[in-house]
Design an enzyme around this catalytic site. Structure first.
Site, PDB file in Angstrom:
ATOM      1  CG  HIS A 240      44.615  38.226  35.928  1.00  0.00           C
ATOM      2  ND1 HIS A 240      45.818  37.554  35.877  1.00  0.00           N
ATOM      3  CD2 HIS A 240      43.781  37.451  36.665  1.00  0.00           C
ATOM      4  CE1 HIS A 240      45.710  36.408  36.538  1.00  0.00           C
ATOM      5  NE2 HIS A 240      44.490  36.331  37.030  1.00  0.00           N
TER       6      HIS A 240
ATOM      7  CB  CYS B  15      45.698  36.939  40.339  1.00  0.00           C
ATOM      8  SG  CYS B  15      45.601  35.133  40.135  1.00  0.00           S
TER       9      CYS B  15
ATOM     10  CG  HIS C  97      41.546  36.065  40.803  1.00  0.00           C
ATOM     11  ND1 HIS C  97      41.986  35.838  39.514  1.00  0.00           N
ATOM     12  CD2 HIS C  97      40.329  36.644  40.687  1.00  0.00           C
ATOM     13  CE1 HIS C  97      41.070  36.273  38.657  1.00  0.00           C
ATOM     14  NE2 HIS C  97      40.063  36.776  39.351  1.00  0.00           N
TER      15      HIS C  97
ATOM     16  CG  ASP D 298      41.854  32.127  39.756  1.00  0.00           C
ATOM     17  OD1 ASP D 298      41.131  31.997  38.762  1.00  0.00           O
ATOM     18  OD2 ASP D 298      43.023  32.539  39.675  1.00  0.00           O
ATOM     19  CG  HIS D 299      42.828  28.303  38.226  1.00  0.00           C
ATOM     20  ND1 HIS D 299      44.098  28.652  37.843  1.00  0.00           N
ATOM     21  CD2 HIS D 299      41.996  28.930  37.354  1.00  0.00           C
ATOM     22  CE1 HIS D 299      44.050  29.453  36.784  1.00  0.00           C
ATOM     23  NE2 HIS D 299      42.788  29.640  36.486  1.00  0.00           N
TER      24      HIS D 299
ATOM     25  CE1 TYR E  10      38.145  29.849  36.514  1.00  0.00           C
ATOM     26  CE2 TYR E  10      39.308  29.091  34.549  1.00  0.00           C
ATOM     27  CZ  TYR E  10      39.089  30.044  35.520  1.00  0.00           C
ATOM     28  OH  TYR E  10      39.829  31.206  35.508  1.00  0.00           O
TER      29      TYR E  10
END
Length: 428
Positions: A256, A294, A321, A377-378, A394
């Protein structure tokens, strides 16, 4: 791309039954009950894998099998921890799990200064304020030399961080924060930076730690004298040690990027730009050594062209992501709408859908490493998410909204590319 979701195990307030209803195909999770640095047994892996499969989904990605600090800084028990990692990795392979996302960021897994920053539409998102973070470093953490480092950054001698905050009187802002801060506000900032963003992912911190700042200082001290080059060397040593396991069981390791993609707190950070990614991939050219692309982390840095990075590194990407960040004129950034921000998710979907199709053609649709897992992801905190005790970033409704947006993008891209779009749980 395979639609996946980060799930925090059987105690997660978000259940697998809920995820099945919203179109999730694969689960991204870990053995969160196994202490940091201990072996993941086949029995524990199998139990969780079978539980996921009982809901009609698969354990697509391990995020993460944590890399202990001693492996990163080269501590006295590094070799022992590498052997433990290899045993856990082999156990995952024996149980049919073929993708492991990890990070090599010292101490901090990710950093934000506000977990519920207001959006114009009434929802909230994760946010990073450079002045608040500098205040934390200088006056709460009281890291040796921090004030001088931040002054140098403010004066333009701090690489990409200086470019990010160009034209900003950062140190004056820090002093203004200092005037308005109280012990309670200091506690909240520590809770945000150290506990709520780290306690459920890194294993270094947890809710209820009595002296988190002191523990933070102790962890930082482990990296005294560890340069960027030394951290890169330590990562290469570890990767070369585990690649034979990856080759034997066809396990893709995907690192990541640094989040945010800048050096912080005087720590070496080694994956925040094109040059870093190139150096990392060339250091260990084994195809099982690859990226978690990401888009959110990378887009938090104005020095990164996200689409160009995807075009350049799609063949070495094993996990995606799909999210995006918005950078404000002063350099602060926030998580953006999945249809906004600096990352063009439509274009990224094109790139990675085509990459997945190439892998399916090469390996066959039944190959465990042909699919390219993606998670949003978020997500925003919205419609009462903030009252349900979810982990920071999350949320359920916010991520479900984002997944709906991204599913629409993928369906449109698939149609354009002539790929039959599959929506799990529905009749064709």
């Amino acid at each position: 791309m395979e639609r996946t979701w980060r799930w925090f195990g059987k105690n997660d307030k978000i259940t697998l039954a809920m995820l099945k209803q919203i179109g999730v195909e694969g689960i991204v999770t870990a053995l969160h009950d196994v202490p940091l640095g201990e072996v993941w047994t086949r029995e524990k892996i199998r139990d969780l894998k079978e539980y996921i499969e009982s809901y009609g989904m698969r354990w697509s990605v391990v995020e993460s099998l944590p890399v202990t600090e001693t492996i990163k800084y080269g501590g006295p028990d590094r070799d022992e921890q590498i052997e433990i990692y290899k045993e856990s990795l082999a156990n995952l392979g024996k149980e049919g799990i073929h993708c492991v996302c990890y990070n090599f960021m010292p101490v901090l897994d990710w950093a934000r200064t506000d977990l519920l920053h207001d959006n114009p539409n009434g929802s909230s998102n994760l946010y990073f304020n450079w002045a608040e973070f500098a205040y934390f470093d200088i006056y709460i953490l009281q890291r040796k030399g921090a004030k001088e480092e931040w002054q140098a950054i403010a004066n333009g001698n701090g690489g990409n961080v200086s470019k990010a905050i160009k034209g900003r009187d950062l140190m004056a802002e820090v002093e203004e924060y200092r005037k308005q801060m109280t012990p309670e506000k200091d506690h909240d900032l520590v809770d945000t930076i150290v506990i709520k963003t780290q306690g459920f992912v890194s294993g270094n911190f947890k809710e209820g730690d009595e002296k988190p700042v002191e523990l933070f200082r102790q962890l930082l001290a482990l990296y005294d004298g560890v340069t960027k080059e030394k951290l890169q060397e330590n990562m290469k040593t570890w990767l070369e040690a585990i690649m034979p396991i990856c080759d034997e069981y066809d396990i893709n390791m995907c690192i990541h990027p640094d989040d945010p993609p800048f050096p912080i707190l005087g720590l070496p950070r080694i994956l925040n730009c094109d040059e870093d990614i190139k150096t990392f991939l060339e250091a260990v050219p084994n195809p099982h050594n690859g990226l978690t692309f990401c888009a959110g982390s990378l887009s938090a840095g104005g020095h990164n062209d996200i689409t160009e990075l995807a075009k350049k590194y799609h063949s070495r990407t094993h996990f995606v992501h799909l999210r995006s960040c918005h950078i404000f004129p002063n350099g602060d950034f926030t998580e953006a709408s999945h249809l906004g921000g600096r990352a063009d998710l439509v274009e990224l979907a094109h790139i990675f859908e085509q990459e997945e199709q190439a892998r399916i053609k090469e390996k066959g649709a039944d190959s465990p490493t042909a699919l390219l897992p993606m998670r949003v992801d978020h997500g925003m905190t919205m419609l009462g998410d903030e009252d349900r005790g979810y982990n920071a970033g999350y949320s359920f409704l916010g991520r479900m909204f984002a997944l709906g947006q991204v599913q629409g993008i993928i369906a449109a891209v698939d149609k354009e590319l002539g790929i039959k779009y599959h929506q799990p749980g529905f009749f064709d």
